[in-house]
Design a protein around this motif. Sequence first.
Motif, PDB file in Angstrom:
ATOM      1  N   UNK A 117       0.832  -1.206   0.000  1.00  0.00           N
ATOM      2  CA  UNK A 117       0.000   0.000   0.000  1.00  0.00           C
ATOM      3  C   UNK A 117       0.868   1.258   0.000  1.00  0.00           C
ATOM      4  N   UNK A 118       0.280   2.371  -0.362  1.00  0.00           N
ATOM      5  CA  UNK A 118       0.977   3.659  -0.407  1.00  0.00           C
ATOM      6  C   UNK A 118       0.871   4.321   0.964  1.00  0.00           C
ATOM      7  N   UNK A 119       1.984   4.420   1.655  1.00  0.00           N
ATOM      8  CA  UNK A 119       2.030   4.963   3.015  1.00  0.00           C
ATOM      9  C   UNK A 119       2.632   6.362   2.978  1.00  0.00           C
ATOM     10  N   UNK A 120       1.825   7.371   3.282  1.00  0.00           N
ATOM     11  CA  UNK A 120       2.289   8.756   3.319  1.00  0.00           C
ATOM     12  C   UNK A 120       2.634   9.157   4.751  1.00  0.00           C
ATOM     13  N   UNK A 121       3.812   9.752   4.933  1.00  0.00           N
ATOM     14  CA  UNK A 121       4.152  10.330   6.228  1.00  0.00           C
ATOM     15  C   UNK A 121       3.303  11.575   6.426  1.00  0.00           C
ATOM     16  N   UNK A 122       2.583  11.639   7.536  1.00  0.00           N
ATOM     17  CA  UNK A 122       1.709  12.790   7.784  1.00  0.00           C
ATOM     18  C   UNK A 122       2.482  14.104   7.841  1.00  0.00           C
ATOM     19  N   UNK A 123       3.720  14.064   8.290  1.00  0.00           N
ATOM     20  CA  UNK A 123       4.486  15.304   8.394  1.00  0.00           C
ATOM     21  C   UNK A 123       5.058  15.773   7.057  1.00  0.00           C
ATOM     22  N   UNK A 124       4.805  15.018   5.977  1.00  0.00           N
ATOM     23  CA  UNK A 124       5.288  15.405   4.648  1.00  0.00           C
ATOM     24  C   UNK A 124       4.172  15.838   3.707  1.00  0.00           C
ATOM     25  N   UNK A 125       2.923  15.767   4.187  1.00  0.00           N
ATOM     26  CA  UNK A 125       1.801  16.131   3.318  1.00  0.00           C
ATOM     27  C   UNK A 125       0.868  17.126   4.009  1.00  0.00           C
ATOM     28  N   UNK A 126       0.102  17.800   3.182  1.00  0.00           N
ATOM     29  CA  UNK A 126      -0.951  18.709   3.637  1.00  0.00           C
ATOM     30  C   UNK A 126      -2.282  18.153   3.164  1.00  0.00           C
ATOM     31  N   UNK A 127      -3.348  18.538   3.829  1.00  0.00           N
ATOM     32  CA  UNK A 127      -4.689  18.122   3.434  1.00  0.00           C
ATOM     33  C   UNK A 127      -5.511  19.341   3.049  1.00  0.00           C
ATOM     34  N   UNK A 128      -6.068  19.306   1.855  1.00  0.00           N
ATOM     35  CA  UNK A 128      -7.023  20.332   1.438  1.00  0.00           C
ATOM     36  C   UNK A 128      -8.403  19.755   1.714  1.00  0.00           C
ATOM     37  N   UNK A 129      -9.093  20.322   2.695  1.00  0.00           N
ATOM     38  CA  UNK A 129     -10.418  19.846   3.088  1.00  0.00           C
ATOM     39  C   UNK A 129     -11.459  20.483   2.167  1.00  0.00           C
ATOM     40  N   UNK A 130     -12.152  19.667   1.406  1.00  0.00           N
ATOM     41  CA  UNK A 130     -13.073  20.177   0.392  1.00  0.00           C
ATOM     42  C   UNK A 130     -14.260  20.928   0.995  1.00  0.00           C
ATOM     43  N   UNK A 131     -14.810  20.428   2.090  1.00  0.00           N
ATOM     44  CA  UNK A 131     -16.015  21.017   2.672  1.00  0.00           C
ATOM     45  C   UNK A 131     -15.826  22.490   3.021  1.00  0.00           C
ATOM     46  N   UNK A 132     -14.728  22.808   3.715  1.00  0.00           N
ATOM     47  CA  UNK A 132     -14.522  24.206   4.120  1.00  0.00           C
ATOM     48  C   UNK A 132     -13.380  24.889   3.374  1.00  0.00           C
ATOM     49  N   UNK A 133     -12.851  24.237   2.358  1.00  0.00           N
ATOM     50  CA  UNK A 133     -11.826  24.795   1.476  1.00  0.00           C
ATOM     51  C   UNK A 133     -10.634  25.352   2.262  1.00  0.00           C
ATOM     52  N   UNK A 134     -10.108  24.507   3.170  1.00  0.00           N
ATOM     53  CA  UNK A 134      -8.973  24.894   3.993  1.00  0.00           C
ATOM     54  C   UNK A 134      -7.835  23.903   3.804  1.00  0.00           C
ATOM     55  N   UNK A 135      -6.618  24.421   3.896  1.00  0.00           N
ATOM     56  CA  UNK A 135      -5.437  23.566   3.881  1.00  0.00           C
ATOM     57  C   UNK A 135      -4.959  23.413   5.320  1.00  0.00           C
ATOM     58  N   UNK A 136      -4.828  22.153   5.751  1.00  0.00           N
ATOM     59  CA  UNK A 136      -4.457  21.837   7.125  1.00  0.00           C
ATOM     60  C   UNK A 136      -3.339  20.802   7.101  1.00  0.00           C
ATOM     61  N   UNK A 137      -2.424  20.872   8.057  1.00  0.00           N
ATOM     62  CA  UNK A 137      -1.388  19.853   8.167  1.00  0.00           C
ATOM     63  C   UNK A 137      -2.045  18.504   8.413  1.00  0.00           C
TER      64      UNK A 137
END
Length: 123
Positions: free
Chosen positions: A90-110
Motif C-alpha cells: 500500500x501507499x504509506x504517506x508520512x503525515x508530516x510530509x503532506x498537507x490536506x485540502x479539506x473540500x467542505x470548508x476549502x482549507x489547507x491543514x497539516x
Amino acid sequence: PKDCAVFQCRSCWAVLGDSLHLCAQEEQRLGLLVCFKVTNDVAWEDSLMIGLEGALLGCAYNALSCRLCGLTVGFILYSASKDLAYLRGLFCFFKDRILCYILKNQMIIEASKVNFPTVTLKK
C-alpha cells in the motif's frame, strides 16, 4: 462524503492522493495515512531500501516521492515485521510530509492535525 480531502505535497502542493482512497491510518509508530491508490505525481524507487533503525528496522520498502519536487513523502512496504504486515503493498504517506485540502470548508491543514473517520485494515 462530507470528510473528503485531497492530499498534497508539503513542499510544492502537488496532488498526491485523496481520502476516498484512504484505507488505514497508523498513528502510534510512524504517523501514516495509507492509501490503495495515488496520483501520477507520486513516484517510487525501483530499488528496495532496508530499514536500519526505528520503526522500519528490518523492513524492505520502496521510497515514495513527489514527482514534481522530489520530496520523499512515504513508502511502499515490500516485506515487514508481523505488526506492520498489513501495510504491505500500500501507499504509506508520512503525515508530516503532506498537507490536506479539506473540500467542505476549502482549507489547507497539516495532515497531522486532521482526524479522518477510523479506517483500518488490521481487522
